[in-house]
Design a protein around this motif. Structure first.
Motif, short mmCIF file in Angstrom:
data_model
loop_
_atom_site.label_atom_id
_atom_site.label_comp_id
_atom_site.label_asym_id
_atom_site.label_seq_id
_atom_site.Cartn_x
_atom_site.Cartn_y
_atom_site.Cartn_z
N UNK A 144 38.25 45.67 38.20
CA UNK A 144 37.54 45.64 39.48
C UNK A 144 36.20 44.87 39.42
N UNK A 145 35.52 44.91 38.27
CA UNK A 145 34.17 44.35 38.17
C UNK A 145 34.16 42.87 37.84
N UNK A 146 33.03 42.48 37.24
CA UNK A 146 32.88 41.07 36.89
C UNK A 146 33.46 40.82 35.51
N UNK A 147 34.28 39.84 35.40
CA UNK A 147 34.84 39.48 34.09
C UNK A 147 35.51 38.12 34.26
N UNK A 148 35.73 37.40 33.18
CA UNK A 148 36.33 36.05 33.35
C UNK A 148 37.64 36.08 34.13
N UNK A 149 38.51 37.02 33.82
CA UNK A 149 39.81 37.04 34.49
C UNK A 149 39.71 37.57 35.92
N UNK A 150 38.85 38.58 36.13
CA UNK A 150 38.69 39.10 37.50
C UNK A 150 38.05 38.02 38.38
N UNK A 151 37.14 37.26 37.81
CA UNK A 151 36.52 36.17 38.58
C UNK A 151 37.54 35.10 38.92
N UNK A 156 41.11 32.62 43.00
CA UNK A 156 42.45 32.33 43.51
C UNK A 156 42.79 33.13 44.76
N UNK A 157 41.78 33.78 45.34
CA UNK A 157 41.98 34.35 46.66
C UNK A 157 42.19 35.84 46.74
N UNK A 158 42.13 36.54 45.63
CA UNK A 158 42.34 37.99 45.69
C UNK A 158 41.07 38.71 45.20
N UNK A 159 40.40 39.37 46.14
CA UNK A 159 39.14 40.04 45.79
C UNK A 159 39.37 41.30 44.97
N UNK A 160 40.17 42.21 45.53
CA UNK A 160 40.34 43.52 44.89
C UNK A 160 41.41 43.48 43.80
N UNK A 199 41.38 49.66 32.90
CA UNK A 199 40.22 49.53 33.78
C UNK A 199 40.24 50.58 34.89
N UNK A 200 41.44 50.94 35.33
CA UNK A 200 41.56 51.94 36.39
C UNK A 200 41.70 53.31 35.71
N UNK A 201 40.56 54.01 35.64
CA UNK A 201 40.55 55.27 34.88
C UNK A 201 41.40 56.37 35.54
N UNK A 202 41.61 56.24 36.84
CA UNK A 202 42.35 57.30 37.54
C UNK A 202 43.87 57.19 37.39
N UNK A 203 44.34 56.02 37.03
CA UNK A 203 45.79 55.82 36.94
C UNK A 203 46.16 55.27 35.57
N UNK A 204 46.34 56.15 34.59
CA UNK A 204 46.64 55.67 33.25
C UNK A 204 47.93 54.83 33.22
#
Ligand code: AHR
Length: 484
Positions: A144-151, A156-160, A199-204
């Motif tokens: 969800x946060x800042x990272x090379x792949x998330x950026x 490429x058009x997908x925020x979340x 990264x998503x702690x709620x959904x292992x």
């Protein structure tokens, strides 16, 4: 014959994921079958065929495995992101050596899932990929946060981030996925899975290890012994080859087959019960509390391709015989609901035992499709067990959910009909719906000129009185009755 159902005794939950699908970059499974691109004359939304999407929504697909199969082990996800005209072209060496332009990649996959309402199940490339490649793909999809792949994803058009739970690590590692020995694979699996970021702690993440082919019990034993504590699911691949065990020579035509091949197909299908039982027993030994599941992420019929079609595309017709195969398998899956969590039929469109076949703008719903539709009420329902004799060549399953009881019966005899009486423990007094799928000819199927030869129809040959449901089940038929 009377079957006493026991709705007061709650059985295990039938996971909705048992009704999962599998779509690979194989023949016209994706291109033409699902994805036609936004500029196509075929009605589409963001490139996805509207007819196919609508049909898949109707059967409530819970999960879709992608991008393979064998293809997954040659797939490099970075080839399938960014502007389409800049995407790298590759050769699909597993399936016909055709050029793959990577127009359908990660973003398109999640768009398809959004449209049909299914969850993702990603098969990562363990055969020719790297741990870094896997970890970066998961970062791209879920960080969800800042990272090379998330950026990069945002560029490429997908925020979340997308939600991703099911992850397959290794496909047929014992064969086309690397010709590995169970010991080597198990160690490699342990290594790969330890670098799966969360990264998503709620959904292992639910990690699926490569399990056996068919009755390879030794593979299951070794993988459970070495990697058992590190996996959530163990995959099993079991195909219905009509004439027996020999992988290549046992294939036969999807239509125009003999009665002998009808029965061989049935026999081969029923073997699923023995295979699941024996693999489950091995898993029980290492995991008696059933913390891990069996995941049949490839199953279905495998025949010769249709005449005149590319042998590498695995395009086959689908008859009432395939409907029998689907229903028998579902009844077996329900029986093993305490260990089976997911199953993915191979494959959704235009490949092997498909739900849908397409030809340009035309689309057929197959007999298999209708069985998925008739069984969808069983998803996430509680199994209802029963006792009493069942006629030869008939099997049934029952479940309850939201105050409704759903009974499905398959009669795979070629002649006559069978009467079944269900005693309902005074719990259900009204029929909500009743449908039947049947045919006169044993290879009855739908064609692009005649779409409705085999289709789900209203069923009326039942009686409900004094807490007893009596149904007359014709040969070659599947019936579902829902009561409340
Ligand atoms: O479903 C077709 C192929 O069958 C898959 O790619 C592979 O995993 C299996 O052998």
């Amino acid at each position: 014959m009377t079957i006493d159902l026991l709705p007061k005794k709650k059985g295990p939950k039938i996971s909705k994921y048992l009704y999962g699908q599998f779509s690979e970059h194989l023949g016209r499974g994706i291109y033409g079958g699902i994805y036609v691109g936004p500029d196509s004359d075929i009605p589409n939304e963001n490139g996805m065929r509207k007819d196919v999407v609508n049909a898949l929504k109707q059967i409530k697909v819970p999960v879709l495995r992608w991008p393979g199969g064998l293809f997954a082990d040659t797939y490099h996800w970075m080839d399938g992101i960014g502007p389409k005209d800049k995407r790298k072209k590759i050769v699909n060496t597993n399936w016909g050596d055709v050029t793959e332009n990577n127009a359908f990649g990660t973003h398109e996959y999640f768009e398809l899932l959004r449209q049909i309402g299914a969850e993702p199940y990603i098969a990562i490339n363990m055969g020719s990929g790297t741990i870094r490649e896997m970890a970066e793909w998961i970062e791209y999809m879920t960080m969800p946060g800042e990272s090379p792949m998330a950026d990069l994803r945002r560029k490429n058009g997908r925020k979340d981030p997308w939600k991703l739970r099911f992850l397959g690590i290794g496909n047929e590692a014992w064969g086309g996925g690397g010709q590995m020995r169970a010991e080597y694979y198990s160690d490699l699996y342990r290594q790969y899975q330890s670098f799966v970021p969360q990264y998503d702690k709620d959904h292992p993440m639910y990690k699926v290890a490569c399990g056996p082919s068919e009755d390879d019990y030794e593979w299951t034993d070794k993988v459970m012994k070495i990697a058992g504590p590190f996996l959530n699911g163990l995959s099993l691949h079991y195909y219905t080859l009509p004439a027996g065990e020999d992988w290549v020579s046992s294939k036969t035509s999807a239509t125009g087959f003999s009665e002998d091949l009808w029965w061989k197909t049935i026999k081969r299908t029923k073997k699923m019960d023995e295979i699941v039982t024996k693999h489950s027993n091995i898993m029980d030994h290492y995991d008696p509390e059933k913390k891990s599941d069996l995941v049949i992420d490839e199953w279905g019929t495998w025949y010769d391709v249709e005449k005149g079609t590319n042998p590498g595309f695995l395009f086959q017709q689908n008859t009432i015989r395939d409907a029998m195969v689907a229903a028998i398998n579902f009844n077996i899956f329900h029986k093993h609901a305490d260990r089976l969590y997911m199953a993915n039929i191979a494959q959704t469109v235009n490949v092997l035992q498909s739900m849908l076949l397409t030809d340009g703008p035309k689309m057929i719903k197959t007999p298999t499709y209708y069985v998925f539709d008739m069984y969808k009420n069983h998803m996430d329902a509680q199994r209802v067990d029963g006792f009493g004799d069942v006629p030869e060549n008939v099997s049934y399953t029952a479940s309850q959910k939201n105050g409704q009881l759903t009974i499905s019966v398959v009669n795979y005899n070629l002649d006559g009909s069978e009467k079944l009486d269900f005693d309902l423990e005074n719990q259900f007094g009204k029929v909500v719906s009743a449908t039947i799928l049947t045919a006169n000819k044993m290879d009855a199927h739908n064609t692009f000129d005649n779409l409705d030869v085999v289709k789900e129809e209203k069923y009326e040959d039942y009686q409900l009185s004094n807490d007893n449901l009596s149904i007359q089940v014709p040969n070659k038929s599947v019936i579902t009755v829902v009561l409340k």
